[in-house]
Design a protein around this motif. Sequence first.
Motif, PDB file in Angstrom:
ATOM      1  N   ASP A   1      -4.330  -4.494 -11.604  1.00 62.30           N
ATOM      2  CA  ASP A   1      -5.159  -4.498 -12.811  1.00 62.30           C
ATOM      3  C   ASP A   1      -6.551  -5.076 -12.576  1.00 62.30           C
ATOM      4  O   ASP A   1      -7.343  -5.171 -13.528  1.00 62.30           O
ATOM      5  N   VAL A   2      -6.855  -5.483 -11.368  1.00 64.99           N
ATOM      6  CA  VAL A   2      -8.154  -6.099 -11.102  1.00 64.99           C
ATOM      7  C   VAL A   2      -8.912  -5.287 -10.055  1.00 64.99           C
ATOM      8  O   VAL A   2      -8.322  -4.522  -9.284  1.00 64.99           O
ATOM      9  N   ALA A   3     -10.226  -5.448 -10.050  1.00 67.70           N
ATOM     10  CA  ALA A   3     -11.082  -4.892  -9.002  1.00 67.70           C
ATOM     11  C   ALA A   3     -11.536  -6.035  -8.115  1.00 67.70           C
ATOM     12  O   ALA A   3     -11.902  -7.112  -8.605  1.00 67.70           O
ATOM     13  N   LEU A   4     -11.500  -5.815  -6.791  1.00 65.96           N
ATOM     14  CA  LEU A   4     -11.924  -6.825  -5.829  1.00 65.96           C
ATOM     15  C   LEU A   4     -13.326  -6.512  -5.340  1.00 65.96           C
ATOM     16  O   LEU A   4     -13.700  -5.353  -5.177  1.00 65.96           O
TER      17      LEU A   4
ATOM     18  N   ILE B   1      -1.692 -14.364  -4.778  1.00 66.89           N
ATOM     19  CA  ILE B   1      -0.352 -14.923  -4.637  1.00 66.89           C
ATOM     20  C   ILE B   1       0.639 -13.808  -4.918  1.00 66.89           C
ATOM     21  O   ILE B   1       0.714 -13.285  -6.047  1.00 66.89           O
ATOM     22  N   GLY B   2       1.355 -13.366  -3.876  1.00 69.08           N
ATOM     23  CA  GLY B   2       2.218 -12.203  -4.016  1.00 69.08           C
ATOM     24  C   GLY B   2       1.406 -10.995  -4.438  1.00 69.08           C
ATOM     25  O   GLY B   2       0.358 -10.696  -3.852  1.00 69.08           O
ATOM     26  N   ASP B   3       1.856 -10.297  -5.467  1.00 69.89           N
ATOM     27  CA  ASP B   3       1.148  -9.129  -5.987  1.00 69.89           C
ATOM     28  C   ASP B   3       0.325  -9.479  -7.220  1.00 69.89           C
ATOM     29  O   ASP B   3       0.107  -8.639  -8.101  1.00 69.89           O
ATOM     30  N   HIS B   4      -0.145 -10.725  -7.279  1.00 67.40           N
ATOM     31  CA  HIS B   4      -0.949 -11.181  -8.396  1.00 67.40           C
ATOM     32  C   HIS B   4      -2.239 -11.832  -7.894  1.00 67.40           C
ATOM     33  O   HIS B   4      -2.336 -12.238  -6.735  1.00 67.40           O
ATOM     34  N   VAL B   5      -3.187 -11.937  -8.804  1.00 68.72           N
ATOM     35  CA  VAL B   5      -4.430 -12.656  -8.553  1.00 68.72           C
ATOM     36  C   VAL B   5      -4.536 -13.762  -9.592  1.00 68.72           C
ATOM     37  O   VAL B   5      -4.388 -13.508 -10.804  1.00 68.72           O
ATOM     38  N   LEU B   6      -4.791 -14.970  -9.139  1.00 73.61           N
ATOM     39  CA  LEU B   6      -4.889 -16.135 -10.016  1.00 73.61           C
ATOM     40  C   LEU B   6      -6.359 -16.470 -10.241  1.00 73.61           C
ATOM     41  O   LEU B   6      -7.121 -16.650  -9.290  1.00 73.61           O
ATOM     42  N   ASP B   7      -6.745 -16.567 -11.491  1.00 73.52           N
ATOM     43  CA  ASP B   7      -8.120 -16.856 -11.893  1.00 73.52           C
ATOM     44  C   ASP B   7      -8.392 -18.353 -11.741  1.00 73.52           C
ATOM     45  O   ASP B   7      -7.929 -19.168 -12.560  1.00 73.52           O
ATOM     46  N   LEU B   8      -9.154 -18.720 -10.719  1.00 81.08           N
ATOM     47  CA  LEU B   8      -9.427 -20.135 -10.465  1.00 81.08           C
ATOM     48  C   LEU B   8     -10.476 -20.680 -11.419  1.00 81.08           C
ATOM     49  O   LEU B   8     -10.449 -21.869 -11.763  1.00 81.08           O
TER      50      LEU B   8
END
Length: 430
Positions: A116-119, A47-54
């Motif tokens: 800050d995350v790795a995909l 979402i935008g420049d963020h990743v949401l932890d589901l």
Amino acid sequence: MIDHTHDPRAQSWVEGAAGHPDFPVQNLPLGVFSLGEGEPRRIGTAIGDHVLDLAGLAADGALPQGLATALAQPTLNALFALDEAERVALRHALFALLSSERCRLKVTPHLHRSEDVALHLPFAIGDYTDFYVGIHHATAIGKLFRPDNPLLPNYKHVPIGYHGRASSVRVSGTPVTRPWGQLKAPDAPAPVHAPCRRLDHELELGLWIAGDNALGEPVPIDTAWDRIGGLCLLNDWSARDIQAWEYQPLGPFLAKNFATTVSPWVITAQALAPFRMAAAPRPDGDPQPLPYLREGGEGALSITLETTLHTAAMRAAGLAPHRLSQGNAFDAMYWTPAQIVAHHASNGCDLHAGDLLGTGTLSGPTQDSAGSLMELSQGGKAPLALPGGETRTFLEDGDELALHARAERDGYATIGFGPCVGRIAAARHA
């Protein structure tokens, strides 16, 4: 399938999400991330420049509880094995959480900055099949080898494909090592074993399969779209000189199986609903598909595709990536995604959640929309001029090739796929 989650007026309270070129609240792609080296892999959405932890949201009870087990897995396989209605419910729940200011306190602890995350690869890929449905690419390549008969007789009757190598599929950002293989110049008496000299990219879309069908059970064309869980960008790297020597009579082998790169985010079938449309009518004189491939409704997709090249010298000089081509999947695909799936399973082949199907190179009808260097450089005869004075016919060590895609249509928010990037590393000693 178009509903309130596609409303172009909707905005998210997440900073930077409104009007984001790839990941506004109307997209909500699914993927797998981790928070650092050795950290567990988790399912998330961009979402935008963020990743949401589901997984975290589900553990807090903020998502449908029936999805908690699937969302706690390190891949998307279990989630895409569920009925489509379950993933629609997930999309609706995420849309509500991310578009309502009242949910900010509940959601914020599970948001992470993308940097800050790795995909990671979103699925444990059981099988990978690459097709050849880009008719302009097939024609252009055919002309290089068969000027008088570029398309073989079966092309307009059957979606052509071959079995790829799932073990060498890697996520965007993974270096691509130049492969070794047998090379034979036309005037050479025998082949040599050497690093590839004509390394190329292929601009493709990847189809991620959802659900399962039993061995011996075909997938009817009317329900084939239900088996497409989502799409990604796919680069089926190609060693053209290795391929030229080995491909007859069985087709691609070492020229293809050394690397395939996919973008990390799965752009769901639900997100792509506004960008589906009826396939273009077949040109006069072309055969109509056989009954099992006759598709009604909106089976084609309008997706703008682009490739860029960033050489080592360009990066050192601070130059921006150079656009190689731009086109649209609608103009490129002779066979639709549903026809690909229906044909693949028409003999009873079982397809399973997390299987990957590539479209084949998606070149448009013009030279500036070609999806490979083989076409852009006319088989190496016409070097491409790059910023800074460099030229290219094929990829050199240090080159970074990126694929980009966005779905856009009047009346709807534009959504993107995120980049699919690979940088060429030097061949290792054989």
